[in-house]
Design a protein around this motif. Structure first.
Motif, PDB file in Angstrom:
ATOM      1  N   GLU A  53       0.815  -1.220   0.000  1.00 39.03           N
ATOM      2  CA  GLU A  53       0.000   0.000   0.000  1.00 39.03           C
ATOM      3  C   GLU A  53       0.845   1.264   0.000  1.00 39.03           C
ATOM      4  N   ALA A  54       1.974   1.241   0.700  1.00 45.24           N
ATOM      5  CA  ALA A  54       2.855   2.408   0.762  1.00 45.24           C
ATOM      6  C   ALA A  54       3.688   2.575  -0.515  1.00 45.24           C
ATOM      7  N   GLY A  55       3.731   1.550  -1.346  1.00 48.99           N
ATOM      8  CA  GLY A  55       4.525   1.612  -2.572  1.00 48.99           C
ATOM      9  C   GLY A  55       6.009   1.432  -2.348  1.00 48.99           C
ATOM     10  N   THR A  56       6.377   0.862  -1.200  1.00 52.39           N
ATOM     11  CA  THR A  56       7.790   0.727  -0.852  1.00 52.39           C
ATOM     12  C   THR A  56       8.316  -0.696  -0.930  1.00 52.39           C
ATOM     13  N   GLN A  57       7.412  -1.665  -1.059  1.00 53.19           N
ATOM     14  CA  GLN A  57       7.807  -3.071  -1.065  1.00 53.19           C
ATOM     15  C   GLN A  57       7.134  -3.804  -2.228  1.00 53.19           C
ATOM     16  N   ILE A  58       7.892  -4.674  -2.865  1.00 53.95           N
ATOM     17  CA  ILE A  58       7.372  -5.460  -3.982  1.00 53.95           C
ATOM     18  C   ILE A  58       6.679  -6.704  -3.441  1.00 53.95           C
ATOM     19  N   GLU A  59       5.413  -6.838  -3.764  1.00 51.72           N
ATOM     20  CA  GLU A  59       4.673  -8.026  -3.352  1.00 51.72           C
ATOM     21  C   GLU A  59       4.709  -9.105  -4.422  1.00 51.72           C
ATOM     22  N   GLU A  60       4.698  -8.678  -5.678  1.00 47.52           N
ATOM     23  CA  GLU A  60       4.683  -9.661  -6.754  1.00 47.52           C
ATOM     24  C   GLU A  60       5.192  -9.031  -8.046  1.00 47.52           C
ATOM     25  N   VAL A  61       5.879  -9.835  -8.844  1.00 41.60           N
ATOM     26  CA  VAL A  61       6.327  -9.445 -10.179  1.00 41.60           C
ATOM     27  C   VAL A  61       5.905 -10.544 -11.139  1.00 41.60           C
ATOM     28  N   ARG A  62       5.359 -10.145 -12.250  1.00 43.72           N
ATOM     29  CA  ARG A  62       4.983 -11.084 -13.320  1.00 43.72           C
ATOM     30  C   ARG A  62       5.509 -10.533 -14.643  1.00 43.72           C
ATOM     31  N   PHE A  63       5.635 -11.407 -15.613  1.00 36.98           N
ATOM     32  CA  PHE A  63       6.122 -10.964 -16.921  1.00 36.98           C
ATOM     33  C   PHE A  63       5.406 -11.698 -18.036  1.00 36.98           C
ATOM     34  N   GLU A  64       5.371 -11.045 -19.171  1.00 35.35           N
ATOM     35  CA  GLU A  64       4.910 -11.644 -20.421  1.00 35.35           C
ATOM     36  C   GLU A  64       5.913 -11.235 -21.476  1.00 35.35           C
ATOM     37  N   ALA A  79      11.844 -12.350 -11.056  1.00 35.50           N
ATOM     38  CA  ALA A  79      10.518 -12.218 -10.449  1.00 35.50           C
ATOM     39  C   ALA A  79      10.454 -12.958  -9.112  1.00 35.50           C
ATOM     40  N   GLU A  80      11.041 -14.132  -9.070  1.00 39.87           N
ATOM     41  CA  GLU A  80      11.051 -14.904  -7.827  1.00 39.87           C
ATOM     42  C   GLU A  80      11.880 -14.212  -6.744  1.00 39.87           C
ATOM     43  N   ALA A  81      13.049 -13.715  -7.131  1.00 45.26           N
ATOM     44  CA  ALA A  81      13.968 -13.104  -6.165  1.00 45.26           C
ATOM     45  C   ALA A  81      13.444 -11.793  -5.583  1.00 45.26           C
ATOM     46  N   LEU A  82      12.559 -11.096  -6.291  1.00 44.80           N
ATOM     47  CA  LEU A  82      12.103  -9.772  -5.858  1.00 44.80           C
ATOM     48  C   LEU A  82      10.942  -9.800  -4.863  1.00 44.80           C
ATOM     49  N   ARG A  83      10.274 -10.915  -4.731  1.00 45.96           N
ATOM     50  CA  ARG A  83       9.119 -10.988  -3.821  1.00 45.96           C
ATOM     51  C   ARG A  83       9.538 -10.589  -2.410  1.00 45.96           C
ATOM     52  N   GLY A  84       8.834  -9.591  -1.860  1.00 45.84           N
ATOM     53  CA  GLY A  84       9.098  -9.140  -0.499  1.00 45.84           C
ATOM     54  C   GLY A  84      10.227  -8.138  -0.357  1.00 45.84           C
ATOM     55  N   LYS A  85      10.891  -7.802  -1.436  1.00 47.71           N
ATOM     56  CA  LYS A  85      12.015  -6.856  -1.375  1.00 47.71           C
ATOM     57  C   LYS A  85      11.507  -5.418  -1.360  1.00 47.71           C
ATOM     58  N   GLN A  86      12.226  -4.575  -0.645  1.00 49.03           N
ATOM     59  CA  GLN A  86      11.963  -3.146  -0.672  1.00 49.03           C
ATOM     60  C   GLN A  86      12.389  -2.616  -2.043  1.00 49.03           C
ATOM     61  N   VAL A  87      11.763  -1.537  -2.486  1.00 47.68           N
ATOM     62  CA  VAL A  87      12.081  -0.966  -3.795  1.00 47.68           C
ATOM     63  C   VAL A  87      13.558  -0.599  -3.885  1.00 47.68           C
ATOM     64  N   ASP A  88      14.115  -0.001  -2.829  1.00 48.58           N
ATOM     65  CA  ASP A  88      15.535   0.368  -2.874  1.00 48.58           C
ATOM     66  C   ASP A  88      16.436  -0.865  -2.937  1.00 48.58           C
ATOM     67  N   GLU A  89      16.037  -1.962  -2.284  1.00 52.63           N
ATOM     68  CA  GLU A  89      16.790  -3.219  -2.388  1.00 52.63           C
ATOM     69  C   GLU A  89      16.761  -3.742  -3.821  1.00 52.63           C
ATOM     70  N   ALA A  90      15.604  -3.656  -4.455  1.00 54.34           N
ATOM     71  CA  ALA A  90      15.456  -4.128  -5.830  1.00 54.34           C
ATOM     72  C   ALA A  90      16.358  -3.332  -6.774  1.00 54.34           C
ATOM     73  N   LEU A  91      16.433  -2.031  -6.574  1.00 56.51           N
ATOM     74  CA  LEU A  91      17.304  -1.199  -7.416  1.00 56.51           C
ATOM     75  C   LEU A  91      18.778  -1.550  -7.200  1.00 56.51           C
ATOM     76  N   GLU A  92      19.141  -1.888  -5.968  1.00 51.42           N
ATOM     77  CA  GLU A  92      20.511  -2.348  -5.694  1.00 51.42           C
ATOM     78  C   GLU A  92      20.774  -3.684  -6.379  1.00 51.42           C
ATOM     79  N   MET A  93      19.746  -4.540  -6.430  1.00 48.45           N
ATOM     80  CA  MET A  93      19.885  -5.831  -7.103  1.00 48.45           C
ATOM     81  C   MET A  93      20.115  -5.645  -8.599  1.00 48.45           C
ATOM     82  N   VAL A  94      19.497  -4.626  -9.187  1.00 50.67           N
ATOM     83  CA  VAL A  94      19.722  -4.320 -10.605  1.00 50.67           C
ATOM     84  C   VAL A  94      21.206  -4.018 -10.823  1.00 50.67           C
ATOM     85  N   GLN A  95      21.762  -3.184  -9.963  1.00 53.68           N
ATOM     86  CA  GLN A  95      23.179  -2.831 -10.092  1.00 53.68           C
ATOM     87  C   GLN A  95      24.079  -4.051  -9.899  1.00 53.68           C
ATOM     88  N   ARG A  96      23.734  -4.894  -8.934  1.00 52.57           N
ATOM     89  CA  ARG A  96      24.538  -6.089  -8.668  1.00 52.57           C
ATOM     90  C   ARG A  96      24.476  -7.049  -9.856  1.00 52.57           C
TER      91      ARG A  96
END
Length: 156
Positions: A53-64, A79-96
């Motif tokens: 609800e706050a827009g700060t955490q990823i609950e689910e990712v899907r792709f087509e 998509a599997e790895a991002l479930r439950g991650k904070q948005v800033d964590e996800a952006l760090e994962m992109v860099q990694r």
């Protein structure tokens, strides 16, 4: 485990995720959405994200989308790895992930499944296949809340 056996295992995981993706489809509801395209090989992806609800955490990712085994496996593993991650964590994962494709990093034990993509770095022409979904994710997360995806992002 020998290097050859490890390479075989990585190839098996990539092919399994390509043939039987676990995160294909669209989230409900869609809080973020972005399309990505790799012009050099034709891979296309559309990511949808469901956030808390706050827009700060990823609950689910899907792709087509459509593309090679590497592009689709990368999307499914991401998509599997991002479930439950904070948005800033996800952006760090992109860099990694991008650093891993340059041979400069790998993921810690709790995200080790993403390391199966590490072998792609040995084939420079295929790196764009593996990183497409990550570039698309970055654009989706950095887009303003409620904004519609305008066209495709590209990793070229």
């Amino acid at each position: 485990m020998t290097l050859g056996n490890l390479r075989d295992l990585y190839q098996q995981v990539i092919l399994e995720r390509y043939k039987k993706p676990r995160y294909k489809g669209k989230t409900d509801p869609v809080h973020r959405q972005q399309r990505g395209h790799n012009p050099s090989c034709g891979d296309t992806i559309e990511l949808t994200l469901k956030l808390n609800e706050a827009g700060t955490q990823i609950e689910e990712v899907r792709f087509e989308g459509e593309g090679c085994a590497i592009a689709m496996a990368s999307a499914d593993l991401m998509a599997e790895a991002l479930r439950g991650k904070q948005v800033d964590e996800a952006l760090e994962m992109v860099q990694r992930f991008q650093a891993m494709m340059k041979g400069q990093a790998e993921f810690p034990q709790e995200l080790r499944k993403l390391n199966v993509m590490q072998g792609v770095s040995q084939f420079p022409v295929r790196i764009k296949c593996a990183t497409l979904t990550w570039h698309t994710l970055k654009a989706a997360l950095e887009s303003p809340k409620g904004a519609q995806a305008a066209g495709f992002v590209s990793n070229e």
